[in-house]
Every structure is written in C-alpha cells, then in structure tokens.
Design an enzyme around this catalytic site. Structure first.
Site, PDB file in Angstrom:
ATOM      1  N   ASP A   1       0.805  -1.226   0.000  1.00 18.46           N
ATOM      2  CA  ASP A   1       0.000   0.000   0.000  1.00 18.46           C
ATOM      3  C   ASP A   1       0.833   1.269   0.000  1.00 18.46           C
ATOM      4  OD1 ASP A   1       0.626  -0.320   2.944  1.00 18.46           O
ATOM      5  OD2 ASP A   1      -0.578   1.503   3.013  1.00 18.46           O
TER       6      ASP A   1
ATOM      7  N   ASP B   1       6.172   0.360   2.566  1.00 17.20           N
ATOM      8  CA  ASP B   1       6.570  -0.861   3.258  1.00 17.20           C
ATOM      9  C   ASP B   1       6.210  -2.071   2.400  1.00 17.20           C
ATOM     10  OD1 ASP B   1       3.812  -1.087   3.504  1.00 17.20           O
ATOM     11  OD2 ASP B   1       3.777  -0.369   5.567  1.00 17.20           O
TER      12      ASP B   1
ATOM     13  N   TYR C   1      -3.998   0.507  10.012  1.00 17.96           N
ATOM     14  CA  TYR C   1      -5.278   0.701   9.329  1.00 17.96           C
ATOM     15  C   TYR C   1      -6.425   0.204  10.195  1.00 17.96           C
ATOM     16  CZ  TYR C   1      -2.541   2.088   5.343  1.00 17.96           C
ATOM     17  OH  TYR C   1      -1.678   2.760   4.517  1.00 17.96           O
TER      18      TYR C   1
ATOM     19  N   GLU D   1       6.125   9.701   2.328  1.00 15.57           N
ATOM     20  CA  GLU D   1       5.733   8.346   1.912  1.00 15.57           C
ATOM     21  C   GLU D   1       4.582   8.397   0.909  1.00 15.57           C
ATOM     22  OE1 GLU D   1       5.068   3.963   3.911  1.00 15.57           O
ATOM     23  OE2 GLU D   1       4.533   5.730   5.093  1.00 15.57           O
TER      24      GLU D   1
END
Length: 496
Positions: A79, A82, A233, A473
């Site tokens: 996503d 990472d 999340y 990110e």
C-alpha cells in the site's frame, strides 16, 4: 531616460518579480502526469511480475503469501513504502481506480485506459482470493511490526508473512464492505471487454457484502488480529459507512432494487445523516453522498434526497466564497487536514468535485450555497487549484509527484525505491543492513515514477526527508483518485 533611472527601474521590476507568486502561472502536461500516475502502481506490485512490467527495477516478491492457510494469496499491492498488503486501503484504492474509469475512462487515451484497467485487475485478482473461502475474509498479509523494524527490498524480505483472516461470526464489515464496493465498481469497467470476469467480480461482491452485513462490526475490534492491523489501518470512524458504500456500488453495478431499498431503509441507522465532510480509506461519507446523488439529480429517487443535501453541503464547505466554507487551506492554497499523508485529502476531494460537477452539468443544475449559487465550473476550478498545486504551483515550486518536472522529491520514504535494485545489487540486503540506505542523504537509488508523496505541512513546508514518512511516503490511495482527476484535465486543460 538617464542610465541611473533605467537601472533603478530594472532593479524595482526585478524586486517585484521576485516577490510574485510564480506558482500561479505554470503550464502543466496533464497527459504526462496521467501516464505517470498509473505507472506508479507497477512499482507497488507484489507477486510474480509480468513480462511487460515497465518498472524494471522491481522483481518478483511475496511468492509464498498465504502458505500458512494453504491458500494462494500472492499478488495485490503494497500500500505504501513498506512491504505489507493491507486489505482495507487496497480495496479502497481499487474502488477509486474503477470509479476513475467509470466517470472519466472515455476521456483517457486508449493506451492509458488499458493501463488503468490492468492496474485495477492486478488488485481485483488479489481481492477475489481474499473472499475465496466460505465465511472467511483475508484482510492482511505481512506482520507490520516486524516489517516496519526492517528496511528491506520486497524481493529480499524475510520478515513473517503472517496472514490475518476473519472467520464468521467475527465481524469485518468495513473491509468486507469496501471489498464489495471494489469488486462491484470493477465489474462495471470490465463488463464490455470481459463479461465473464465482470460476472465473477459482481458475484463475489455480493458475497462480500453479505459477510459485511450479516456479521456487523469492526475488524479492528477482533483481538486475534487487532495488533496486526492497528494502529496502521484500524477502523477509526466506524464500519457503518462501508455498509452503505458497498450497497450503493452494488446498486449501481447491478441495478438491483434490493440495494436501493437497503440504502433507503438503513441510511439513518447507519449514519448517512451524519454529514461527515471527509472521504478516504477509512471514511466514505462524502463519497457515498456524491455517488448516491447521481440518481437523485437525474430525478429518479426523491427518497434519497438527504444524500444529495449532504453532498451539496460538502461542496459548499469547499468553496471559499461560500458562507458555509470551513475547509482549512494552507497559505499556498492546498486543502489541509491534520494528520499524515495530507495529499490523500486533496486528491480524493478533487475527484469528488469533478464527479459532482459532471453530475450537475448533465442535469443542468447548480449548487445553492446560501449566499451564492455554485456552478459546475466553480467546482472544477477548485479541483484544478489542488491539481496544479500538487504538480508544482506551490510556494516550494515542487512537484509532489515523483518524476514529474525536474523538481520533485528525491528521498521518498519507500524501501524498494531507496535500496539498490536486485538487478544492480543481486546480493541479499538483510533487515538492518538496509538502514545504511535509509539514513543516507543521497537521493533514492530508483525513481518511483508517478508516486505522489504525503505532501507538505499546514504552512506549505516540505523537507525532502526520507525519515519524515508523514510527508515523504507515497500510498496507492493517494494516487488512485488522481488518475480520474488527471484524465479529466488531460482532456480538458482549458475547461469551461
């Protein structure tokens, strides 16, 4: 004119020019940005990469995903920066890619439409695997604590590929509901080219929605998986919006009146009137209201009028001239909400502005914002300001899309991008050995073209710092709605 007078005028002019907001007058190649925004997804792929893979510094990864459940969970997307596959944001990313095609696919060049369909199918093929077993949904692959303690290429990762599954009657309404939305929306974009695949997507969307609705509750409340999904999340805003969101997409994809009745009957109990002015991987309210409003604007469904009222209330908050405007903007004009990855708000809200403008225009309507009437043009104007800011019309003069223009972030928080490619450095780079590259001030070894980073702070500040992950990110759910937004402006650079 005397020489000293001329030189004085030149000096004054130079001083004036140096203080002008130069970021207000640049030209943008929206077609180029569109191509790059789609290319980004190839850099996020997990699994076996195809022969036509264009991001060539990536290679196969995550090939044993699912083995602990004796099932195939290869594929899908990492996503962000990472190497974990989080199902909740991946499903939202998929929904937004599909919605981009539904609304703006006819404006895309054929090659980019194909690339967007390929990007969507890479996700839907994986999501189908997550709902392949009865009364079970796989919600995540990869131990995030172990993963986040390492700085490894996906091709090298040796951290646990823990599989997180939810079995009935344990609830996973938000992930299952979003997966239903993703599969239903995607069935629409494959209907003409691959009707068999579209049928499979819709059938599994119905199954995912039944799981979401029959076993109501949040997946992150499940003690068996909570430590794996939180705080990354977690469901912070409740699962109710995903039930309505999934039903709304099933209604649009299937034309089944049962889903229309569901939206009508459950709206109040599931918080449709909460009028939460937000849209993203965790909160679907504003997007739900825009989506459902289409039928209301077309004059079909007065019973859904409250959704339209909420959608228009949201639109009014975005217009600075409106008496109900209350969205915060940075001094440079970027929509700002506290927290990390702020550009996720700018891209999703820009998308909703354009979609609602399209719905209004098709029915020759405008939005009444109390003191003013807001036209489709005004909504598009607000969206364009956000797009142009992201592409470089900002106080830093920086494109927040990697690889677009010569001035873009070079040190993004992304493992695969920052570490040398396995093709250039075939030797294994272990967990802590990657720290050398993380701590380096050198630009990333590989350019993740098209990646949109988290973005600047509330004062428009941005330091090109790999360690500042909230700003540096990239994520799939920042890019996905921007695909549709760029498709519109690529086709309508001088919109009216």
């Amino acid at each position: 004119m005397k020489p000293f007078q001329l030189s004085s005028l030149v000096l004054i002019f130079s001083l004036l020019v140096s203080h002008l907001p130069l970021f207000l007058s640049s030209y943008h190649d929206y077609n180029d940005a569109l191509s790059k925004s789609i290319l980004f997804f190839e850099g996020q792929r997990s699994g076996y990469l195809p022969q036509d893979q264009r991001v060539t510094w990536r290679a196969n990864s995550g090939l044993s995903d699912g083995w602990t459940y004796n099932t195939d969970l290869t594929g899908g997307y990492y996503d962000a920066g990472d190497n974990v596959k989080f199902g909740f944001p991946m499903a939202f990313t998929t929904t937004m890619l599909a919605w981009s095609v539904i609304e703006f696919g006819d404006l895309m060049p054929p090659s980019e439409l194909r690339n967007t369909l390929v990007a969507t199918r890479w996700a839907t093929d994986y999501l189908l695997k997550t709902v392949s077993q009865p009364n079970r949904i796989f919600v995540q692959v990869g131990d995030p604590i172990a993963d986040h303690s390492c700085w490894e290429r996906p091709e090298d990762m040796d951290t646990p590929r823990t599989v997180y599954a939810v079995d009935a009657p344990n609830p996973a309404s938000e992930v299952a509901g979003e997966t239903a939305a993703a599969l239903a929306a995607s069935s629409m974009i494959f209907r003409s080219s691959d009707p068999g695949y579209a049928d499979t997507l819709l059938k599994n969307a119905i199954k995912a929605f039944q799981f979401a609705d029959n076993y109501r509750g949040s997946y992150s409340d499940n003690s068996n998986i909570r430590d794996g999904v939180c705080p990354f999340y977690c469901d912070f805003d409740g699962y109710q919006d995903e039930l309505l969101w999934g039903a709304a997409w099933l209604r649009r994809a299937s034309y089944d009146d049962n889903y229309l009745s569901y939206i009508e009957m459950n709206g109040k109990t599931l918080g449709a009137d909460d009028n939460i002015n937000e849209f993203g991987w965790d909160n679907k309210h504003a997007g739900l209201n825009v989506l459902v409003s289409k039928e209301v604007l077309q004059g079909n469904m007065y019973s859904l009028q409250s959704y339209k009222a909420s959608a228009e209330s949201f639109m009014c908050t975005l217009i600075p001239e409106s008496s109900s405007s209350h969205i915060e903007y940075t001094p440079g004009g970027l929509i700002y909400k506290p927290g990390g990855s702020n550009l996720q708000h700018a891209t999703t809200i820009s998308f909703l502005l354009l979609v609602y403008a399209k719905y209004l225009e098709s029915t020759s309507q405008s939005v009444n914002c109390g003191n003013i009437n807001v036209s489709p043009y005004s909504l598009r104007k607000q969206a364009k300001l956000q797009v142009d800011y992201i592409l470089g019309d900002n106080p830093k003069g920086l494109s927040y899309m990697v690889g677009y223009s010569n001035n873009h972030p070079k040190r993004i928080h992304h493992r695969g991008s920052s570490l040398p490619s396995i093709k250039d450095h075939p030797e294994f780079i272990a967990c802590k050995e990657g720290s050398f590259y993380f701590n380096s001030t050198d630009p990333n070894s590989n350019v993740l073209v098209g990646a949109i980073v988290g973005g600047p702070g509330e004062d428009d500040s941005y330091d090109d710092d790999r360690a500042d992950f909230k700003k540096s990110e990239p994520t799939t759910y920042i890019n996905a709605p921007f695909v549709g937004v760029l498709a519109y402006f690529a086709a309508n650079p001088n919109f009216s």
